[in-house]
Design a protein around this motif. Structure first.
Motif, mmCIF file in Angstrom:
data_model
loop_
_atom_site.group_PDB
_atom_site.id
_atom_site.type_symbol
_atom_site.label_atom_id
_atom_site.label_comp_id
_atom_site.label_asym_id
_atom_site.label_seq_id
_atom_site.Cartn_x
_atom_site.Cartn_y
_atom_site.Cartn_z
ATOM 1 N N UNK A 82 58.301 37.805 -9.506
ATOM 2 C CA UNK A 82 57.087 37.435 -10.479
ATOM 3 C C UNK A 82 56.426 36.290 -9.809
ATOM 4 N N UNK A 83 55.057 36.915 -9.771
ATOM 5 C CA UNK A 83 53.956 35.843 -9.085
ATOM 6 C C UNK A 83 52.758 36.210 -9.717
ATOM 7 N N UNK A 84 51.610 35.038 -9.530
ATOM 8 C CA UNK A 84 50.453 35.131 -9.934
ATOM 9 C C UNK A 84 49.797 34.599 -9.171
ATOM 10 N N UNK A 100 48.777 39.300 -11.068
ATOM 11 C CA UNK A 100 49.866 39.169 -11.625
ATOM 12 C C UNK A 100 51.020 40.356 -11.323
ATOM 13 N N UNK A 101 51.994 40.029 -10.594
ATOM 14 C CA UNK A 101 53.049 41.025 -10.366
ATOM 15 C C UNK A 101 54.282 40.688 -10.917
ATOM 16 N N UNK A 120 43.032 46.314 -14.241
ATOM 17 C CA UNK A 120 43.627 47.423 -13.831
ATOM 18 C C UNK A 120 45.097 46.989 -14.053
ATOM 19 N N UNK A 121 45.791 47.914 -14.911
ATOM 20 C CA UNK A 121 47.264 47.810 -15.006
ATOM 21 C C UNK A 121 48.150 48.938 -14.505
ATOM 22 N N UNK A 122 49.057 48.550 -13.777
ATOM 23 C CA UNK A 122 50.022 49.638 -13.087
ATOM 24 C C UNK A 122 51.474 49.328 -13.535
#
Length: 291
Positions: A82-84, A100-101, A120-122
Motif C-alpha cells: 500500500x502506498x501513496x 494511491x495503490x 480514475x479508480x481501477x
C-alpha cells in the motif's frame, strides 16, 4: 533524542535526526524524523513510524516525474503493498496530483485537464496462485471508473460525470451530470456485443442499451447511434486499461529509481562553492600579477 550534522558531513546529506521514544529511559523508539540537504534526488525529509513501519518521504521541486511525497510501509513489497504518491500536478503533462495503490485498488486524482477528468479508480480481482514461474506481473482488472467535472459547454444530459467499465460483466455504465433544478441524473447502461463467429463482426441491437432519461421528451436512440456509441466506448475501455498499466509501470519505475538513489546517494554542489566543486576549481582563472 536528536542529532545535528554540518552540511555535506554525511554522505547521504542528512543534516538532522530526531527520534521520539515511548518511555523516559529511551529504550522504546516510536518515531524517527530525518532532514536532508543538497540531495540530487531532491529528498528533503523522511518520517518513519517505527511501530507501524509507515514511511513518509518529501521531495523538493524539480524531481523527475514531479514526485513531491511518497508514503509507504517498509515491511510491504511488490504488488501487495500500500502506498501513496503525491505529485506537483502543474509540472506534469497529465495533471496527476495523487496516486494511491493498494492490493485491490489503484486510485488517481487529476486537476486542470482539458478533458475534465478528475479521478480514475481501477479495481483488481485477486490473482490465482499458480505453481511454476509467474507469467507477467499484471494484476487482473475487474472494473475501471472515471470521474469527470462539469463541462459547461455541453448539455448536462450529454456531459459524462461517471464512466464505469464492468469488465467481468461485459457492461459499460454512464452517469451524466445533473441538470439545473434536478435531483436525479440521466444514466445509460450498454451491453458489450459479442463477435459473430462467421464474419467477425459485432451484432448491435436496441436491447443492448437501457437508459433512464430525466427529460420525458428525450428520443429513443437509433441503431446506428447505439453502434457508434458502443464502438467508441469499447475503444475508450482499451485506453483506460492501457493507462492503468502505464500507471502501474510508472510506480515500478519510481520504486526502482528510489532504490538506486538510496544505494548511491549523490549530493549537489553549487558552482559558486569553489571549495567543494571540482568543476569550479578547474575553471578558476588564476589572478594576474601586476607589474
Amino acid at each position: 533524542s536528536s542529532g545535528i550534522n554540518a552540511e555535506y558531513l554525511m554522505q547521504d546529506g542528512m543534516v538532522a535526526r530526531l527520534t521520539e521514544y515511548a518511555d523516559s529511559a529511551l529504550t522504546q523508539p516510536v518515531k524517527s524524523m530525518e532532514w536532508f540537504k543538497h540531495r540530487v534526488d531532491k529528498l528533503e525529509t523522511r518520517e518513519t513510524d517505527l511501530v507501524t513501519n509507515k514511511v513518509t518521504e518529501t521531495f523538493g521541486a524539480g524531481r523527475q516525474r514531479a514526485l513531491r511525497e511518497h508514503i509507504y510501509y517498509s515491511n510491504q513489497t511488490g504488488s501487495e503493498a500500500t502506498r501513496i504518491m503525491n505529485f506537483d500536478a502543474s509540472a506534469r503533462t497529465d495533471g496527476l496530483k495523487m496516486r494511491e495503490e493498494t492490493p485491490a485498488k489503484l486510485t488517481e486524482h487529476y486537476c486542470d485537464r482539458d478533458d475534465c477528468l478528475t479521478k480514475r479508480l481501477v479495481n483488481y480481482t485477486k490473482r490465482v496462485k499458480k505453481f511454476g514461474p509467474a507469467e507477467g506481473n499484471e494484476k487482473p482488472v475487474n472494473q475501471v471508473t472515471e470521474f469527470y467535472s462539469r463541462d459547461p459547454s455541453i448539455p448536462a444530459d450529454d456531459d459524462i460525470a461517471e464512466l464505469t467499465f464492468l469488465l467481468n460483466e461485459e457492461k459499460i455504465f454512464i452517469k451524466h451530470h445533473l441538470q439545473d433544478q434536478r435531483i436525479i441524473a440521466s444514466t445509460h447502461e450498454y451491453l458489450k456485443p459479442q463477435q459473430s463467429e462467421d464474419k467477425g463482426q459485432v451484432q448491435i441491437t436496441t436491447d443492448m442499451v437501457s437508459s433512464f432519461q430525466v427529460e420525458r421528451q428525450a428520443k429513443t436512440p437509433k441503431l446506428m447511434h447505439i453502434y457508434q456509441t458502443i464502438t467508441n466506448l469499447m475503444k475508450k475501455e482499451e485506453r483506460c486499461i492501457e493507462n492503468a498499466r502505464l500507471s502501474e509501470q510508472e510506480v515500478r519505475d519510481v520504486l526502482e529509481q528510489r532504490t538506486q538513489e538510496e544505494l548511491t546517494t549523490e549530493l549537489s554542489v553549487s558552482i559558486y562553492d569553489t571549495a567543494r566543486n571540482d568543476t569550479a576549481k578547474k575553471k578558476k582563472v588564476p589572478t594576474a600579477t601586476l607589474r
